[in-house]
Design a protein around this motif. Structure first.
Motif, PDB file in Angstrom:
ATOM      1  N   ARG A 244     -25.750 117.315 -19.571  1.00 25.74           N
ATOM      2  CA  ARG A 244     -26.424 117.388 -18.264  1.00 25.74           C
ATOM      3  C   ARG A 244     -25.433 117.149 -17.132  1.00 25.74           C
ATOM      4  NH1 ARG A 244     -31.980 114.126 -18.819  1.00 25.74           N
ATOM      5  NH2 ARG A 244     -32.009 114.646 -16.611  1.00 25.74           N
ATOM      6  N   THR A 245     -25.648 117.848 -16.027  1.00 23.82           N
ATOM      7  CA  THR A 245     -24.755 117.787 -14.871  1.00 23.82           C
ATOM      8  C   THR A 245     -25.370 116.942 -13.767  1.00 23.82           C
ATOM      9  OG1 THR A 245     -23.856 119.960 -15.383  1.00 23.82           O
ATOM     10  CG2 THR A 245     -23.565 119.184 -13.119  1.00 23.82           C
ATOM     11  N   ALA A 246     -24.511 116.144 -13.140  1.00 18.30           N
ATOM     12  CA  ALA A 246     -24.925 115.330 -11.995  1.00 18.30           C
ATOM     13  C   ALA A 246     -24.181 115.790 -10.745  1.00 18.30           C
ATOM     14  CB  ALA A 246     -24.614 113.862 -12.263  1.00 18.30           C
ATOM     15  N   ARG A 247     -24.881 115.740  -9.649  1.00 18.84           N
ATOM     16  CA  ARG A 247     -24.325 115.970  -8.314  1.00 18.84           C
ATOM     17  C   ARG A 247     -24.687 114.738  -7.492  1.00 18.84           C
ATOM     18  NH1 ARG A 247     -25.646 120.523 -10.562  1.00 18.84           N
ATOM     19  NH2 ARG A 247     -24.349 122.367 -10.335  1.00 18.84           N
ATOM     20  N   VAL A 248     -23.678 113.923  -7.195  1.00 19.60           N
ATOM     21  CA  VAL A 248     -23.925 112.602  -6.636  1.00 19.60           C
ATOM     22  C   VAL A 248     -23.092 112.408  -5.365  1.00 19.60           C
ATOM     23  CG1 VAL A 248     -23.854 110.124  -7.146  1.00 19.60           C
ATOM     24  CG2 VAL A 248     -24.265 111.752  -9.001  1.00 19.60           C
ATOM     25  N   PRO A 249     -23.724 111.975  -4.274  1.00 15.48           N
ATOM     26  CA  PRO A 249     -22.949 111.650  -3.076  1.00 15.48           C
ATOM     27  C   PRO A 249     -21.969 110.501  -3.364  1.00 15.48           C
ATOM     28  CG  PRO A 249     -25.287 111.748  -2.580  1.00 15.48           C
ATOM     29  CD  PRO A 249     -25.162 111.781  -4.067  1.00 15.48           C
ATOM     30  N   PHE A 250     -20.807 110.541  -2.712  1.00 19.44           N
ATOM     31  CA  PHE A 250     -19.807 109.495  -2.908  1.00 19.44           C
ATOM     32  C   PHE A 250     -19.109 109.181  -1.590  1.00 19.44           C
ATOM     33  CE2 PHE A 250     -16.924 112.980  -2.682  1.00 19.44           C
ATOM     34  CZ  PHE A 250     -15.727 112.443  -2.229  1.00 19.44           C
ATOM     35  N   VAL A 251     -18.478 108.022  -1.573  1.00 14.20           N
ATOM     36  CA  VAL A 251     -17.550 107.620  -0.519  1.00 14.20           C
ATOM     37  C   VAL A 251     -16.367 106.970  -1.224  1.00 14.20           C
ATOM     38  CG1 VAL A 251     -17.140 106.041   1.420  1.00 14.20           C
ATOM     39  CG2 VAL A 251     -19.341 107.207   1.207  1.00 14.20           C
ATOM     40  N   SER A 252     -15.160 107.358  -0.847  1.00  9.04           N
ATOM     41  CA  SER A 252     -13.953 106.704  -1.350  1.00  9.04           C
ATOM     42  C   SER A 252     -13.154 106.186  -0.170  1.00  9.04           C
ATOM     43  CB  SER A 252     -13.082 107.669  -2.161  1.00  9.04           C
ATOM     44  OG  SER A 252     -13.596 107.855  -3.452  1.00  9.04           O
TER      45      SER A 252
END
Length: 161
Positions: free
Chosen positions: A104-112
């Motif tokens: 399964r594929t995830a599309r997740v907002p991120f901040v680095s």
């Protein structure tokens, strides 16, 4: 400013590091990092210190998510710090220690957030929502956290950092 950033801007270093991670090329990503580089992923409860430990964690991560890539929407840069945000996309195609792949594929907002020292990247703090990732890849959050406990730094490390 921590030691300054001679010659190459931190922004350019972060872009090279991101290109390495987006192609799962650990050596290329870490080539622009300080010898004592720290990768901190608070939602996993993990923090690596040094290139060897970081390489081991990234290799494990990319074995589980071989299509990992970050789509950067924007970034802000100072001479000693860079922050970027966007979406990470990854498919659980390999095991995470004892957790089997789900496909399964995830599309997740991120901040680095990155810091620099001596012309290298000193640290990355990688933030994203663990519940969103787990829901999308089909792995219970508590199970993933329990599995990742094996990668967490010792209490002595936490006190020293």
């Amino acid at each position: 400013m921590k030691g300054g950033m001679p010659n190459t801007s931190l922004r350019a270093l972060v872009e090279a590091y991101a290109a390495g991670k987006n192609s799962q090329d650990v050596a290329a990503a870490l080539a622009v990092c300080h010898d004592d580089f720290m990768l901190d992923t608070p939602c996993f409860g993990t923090r690596s210190r040094g290139r060897a430990e970081t390489a081991a964690q990234l290799e494990l991560f990319f074995a589980a998510f071989p299509d990992y890539h970050a789509i950067v929407d924007d970034l802000v840069a100072r001479p000693d710090a860079v922050a970027c945000w966007g979406t990470v996309v990854m498919t659980l195609q390999g095991p995470v220690l004892d957790i089997a792949p789900t496909g399964r594929t995830a599309r997740v907002p991120f901040v680095s957030v990155f810091t620099g020292r001596d012309g290298r990247i000193e640290s990355e703090r990688f933030h994203f929502d663990l519940a969103t990732l787990c829901t999308q890849i089909g792995v219970p959050t508590d199970r993933l956290l329990a599995t990742l406990a094996a990668l967490r730094p010792s209490p002595a490390f936490e006190e020293a950092s």
